[in-house]
Design a protein around this motif. Structure first.
Motif, PDB file in Angstrom:
ATOM      1  N   ASN A 158       0.827  -1.211   0.000  1.00  0.00           N
ATOM      2  CA  ASN A 158       0.000   0.000   0.000  1.00  0.00           C
ATOM      3  C   ASN A 158       0.864   1.265   0.000  1.00  0.00           C
ATOM      4  OD1 ASN A 158       0.392  -1.148   2.801  1.00  0.00           O
ATOM      5  ND2 ASN A 158      -0.263   0.901   3.347  1.00  0.00           N
ATOM      6  N   GLY A 159       0.445   2.231  -0.817  1.00  0.00           N
ATOM      7  CA  GLY A 159       1.113   3.526  -0.870  1.00  0.00           C
ATOM      8  C   GLY A 159       2.426   3.559  -1.617  1.00  0.00           C
ATOM      9  N   THR A 160       2.742   2.532  -2.404  1.00  0.00           N
ATOM     10  CA  THR A 160       4.030   2.511  -3.111  1.00  0.00           C
ATOM     11  C   THR A 160       3.850   2.823  -4.596  1.00  0.00           C
ATOM     12  OG1 THR A 160       3.871   0.112  -3.434  1.00  0.00           O
ATOM     13  CG2 THR A 160       5.094   0.886  -1.501  1.00  0.00           C
ATOM     14  N   VAL A 161       4.949   3.233  -5.203  1.00  0.00           N
ATOM     15  CA  VAL A 161       4.911   3.682  -6.595  1.00  0.00           C
ATOM     16  C   VAL A 161       6.023   3.011  -7.398  1.00  0.00           C
ATOM     17  CG1 VAL A 161       6.393   5.702  -6.166  1.00  0.00           C
ATOM     18  CG2 VAL A 161       4.793   5.748  -8.070  1.00  0.00           C
TER      19      VAL A 161
ATOM     20  N   GLN B 240      -3.394   3.232  -9.747  1.00  0.00           N
ATOM     21  CA  GLN B 240      -3.505   4.438 -10.564  1.00  0.00           C
ATOM     22  C   GLN B 240      -2.319   4.421 -11.521  1.00  0.00           C
ATOM     23  OE1 GLN B 240      -3.653   8.177  -8.451  1.00  0.00           O
ATOM     24  NE2 GLN B 240      -3.216   9.343 -10.292  1.00  0.00           N
TER      25      GLN B 240
ATOM     26  N   THR C  79      -4.370   9.190 -17.743  1.00  0.00           N
ATOM     27  CA  THR C  79      -4.383   8.431 -16.495  1.00  0.00           C
ATOM     28  C   THR C  79      -5.642   7.581 -16.401  1.00  0.00           C
ATOM     29  OG1 THR C  79      -5.493  10.206 -15.272  1.00  0.00           O
ATOM     30  CG2 THR C  79      -3.089  10.204 -15.256  1.00  0.00           C
TER      31      THR C  79
ATOM     32  N   THR D  42      -7.597   4.766 -13.255  1.00  0.00           N
ATOM     33  CA  THR D  42      -7.544   3.947 -12.050  1.00  0.00           C
ATOM     34  C   THR D  42      -8.024   2.561 -12.421  1.00  0.00           C
ATOM     35  OG1 THR D  42      -7.901   5.860 -10.611  1.00  0.00           O
ATOM     36  CG2 THR D  42      -8.329   3.680  -9.673  1.00  0.00           C
TER      37      THR D  42
ATOM     38  N   GLN E 153       3.089   3.678 -12.279  1.00  0.00           N
ATOM     39  CA  GLN E 153       1.995   2.974 -11.614  1.00  0.00           C
ATOM     40  C   GLN E 153       2.074   3.298 -10.120  1.00  0.00           C
ATOM     41  OE1 GLN E 153       4.325   0.265 -12.984  1.00  0.00           O
ATOM     42  NE2 GLN E 153       3.577   0.525 -15.069  1.00  0.00           N
ATOM     43  N   TYR E 154       0.902   3.469  -9.478  1.00  0.00           N
ATOM     44  CA  TYR E 154       0.860   3.886  -8.077  1.00  0.00           C
ATOM     45  C   TYR E 154      -0.269   3.168  -7.363  1.00  0.00           C
ATOM     46  CZ  TYR E 154      -0.096   7.056  -4.119  1.00  0.00           C
ATOM     47  OH  TYR E 154      -0.351   7.586  -2.876  1.00  0.00           O
ATOM     48  N   ASN E 155       0.055   2.526  -6.262  1.00  0.00           N
ATOM     49  CA  ASN E 155      -0.968   1.916  -5.408  1.00  0.00           C
ATOM     50  C   ASN E 155      -1.363   2.942  -4.361  1.00  0.00           C
ATOM     51  OD1 ASN E 155      -2.602   0.442  -3.735  1.00  0.00           O
ATOM     52  ND2 ASN E 155      -1.066  -1.046  -3.128  1.00  0.00           N
ATOM     53  N   CYS E 156      -2.461   3.645  -4.630  1.00  0.00           N
ATOM     54  CA  CYS E 156      -2.891   4.706  -3.722  1.00  0.00           C
ATOM     55  C   CYS E 156      -3.718   4.172  -2.557  1.00  0.00           C
ATOM     56  CB  CYS E 156      -3.656   5.792  -4.469  1.00  0.00           C
ATOM     57  SG  CYS E 156      -5.046   5.177  -5.437  1.00  0.00           S
TER      58      CYS E 156
ATOM     59  N   THR F 281      -4.670   2.723   1.008  1.00  0.00           N
ATOM     60  CA  THR F 281      -4.029   2.949   2.303  1.00  0.00           C
ATOM     61  C   THR F 281      -3.718   1.649   3.039  1.00  0.00           C
ATOM     62  OG1 THR F 281      -6.224   3.231   3.280  1.00  0.00           O
ATOM     63  CG2 THR F 281      -5.036   5.231   2.619  1.00  0.00           C
TER      64      THR F 281
END
Length: 204
Positions: free
Chosen positions: A90-93, A114, A126, A128, A145-148, A150
């Motif tokens: 979670n929260g990593t890019v 995302q 972009t 999701t 790529q981003y895991n937004c 939490t």
């Protein structure tokens, strides 16, 4: 007459250059597959077991990529395909980067991501993505790529149209090379101290 010849010559050169650009990619091979220089091969040569690691291991605490490209899996030489498994706590890019030799097809297996890429006119596209979605990153364009989430993990599989797609990390290629700090400061319209702060953050 001489000017017509010059025009024809210039047209021929430009046409040839455009043809070479349009045909850029992994070269075609003239055999079924490319064998190693020594030894005999069997089914083991065409089998890659490196993906067992992310399947059987606990989920990592930082973003992790497990690749099956020509470097890890020599049987891919000449086949114009490769894979990567992307694990996002979670929260990593996966920071902005490019693949100069291949487009990328991303398939979200778990969680949500995302994603986005920037085209040559600096337009950002972009989306999701949810589990089961597929997204294509065009060849050579900057993307991320981003895991937004939490408290959710994300898992994705990337397929590439090259056995050796290459990865150029934008942060690393700009700030972790020997480009002079003054050049970077002028390019980003900031000061040397800010550039050095960014560099120290990336090296930690």
């Amino acid at each position: 007459m001489r000017s017509n010849f010059k025009f024809f010559l210039l047209f021929s050169i430009l046409s040839y250059a455009n043809l070479q650009i349009s045909m850029a990619g992994d070269p075609d091979i003239l055999t079924d597959f490319v064998t190693p220089p020594i030894g005999s091969i069997d089914g083991n040569f065409f089998t890659f077991t490196g993906m067992r690691a992310p399947v059987n291991a606990t989920f990592p605490i930082t973003f992790k990529v497990t690749k099956a490209s020509m470097a890890e899996f020599p049987a891919l030489n000449g086949q114009s395909v490769s894979y990567a498994v992307l694990q996002f706590p979670n929260g990593t890019v996966n920071p902005p980067h490019t693949h100069p030799r291949a487009s990328e097809l991303l398939f979200v297996l778990m969680g949500s991501l995302q994603v986005g890429f920037v085209d040559t006119t600096n337009k950002l596209f972009t989306q999701t993505l949810q589990q089961g979605d597929v997204f294509v990153f065009p060849k050579g364009l900057v993307h991320f790529q981003y895991n937004c989430g939490t408290n959710t993990q994300a898992l994705a599989l990337s397929a590439f149209g090259s056995a050796n797609a290459g990865t150029v990390s934008v942060p690393n290629s700009v700030f972790n090379t020997t480009i002079d700090d003054q050049i970077l400061a002028l390019s980003f319209k900031t000061d040397v101290a800010t550039i050095q702060k960014i560099k120290s953050g990336l090296s930690g």
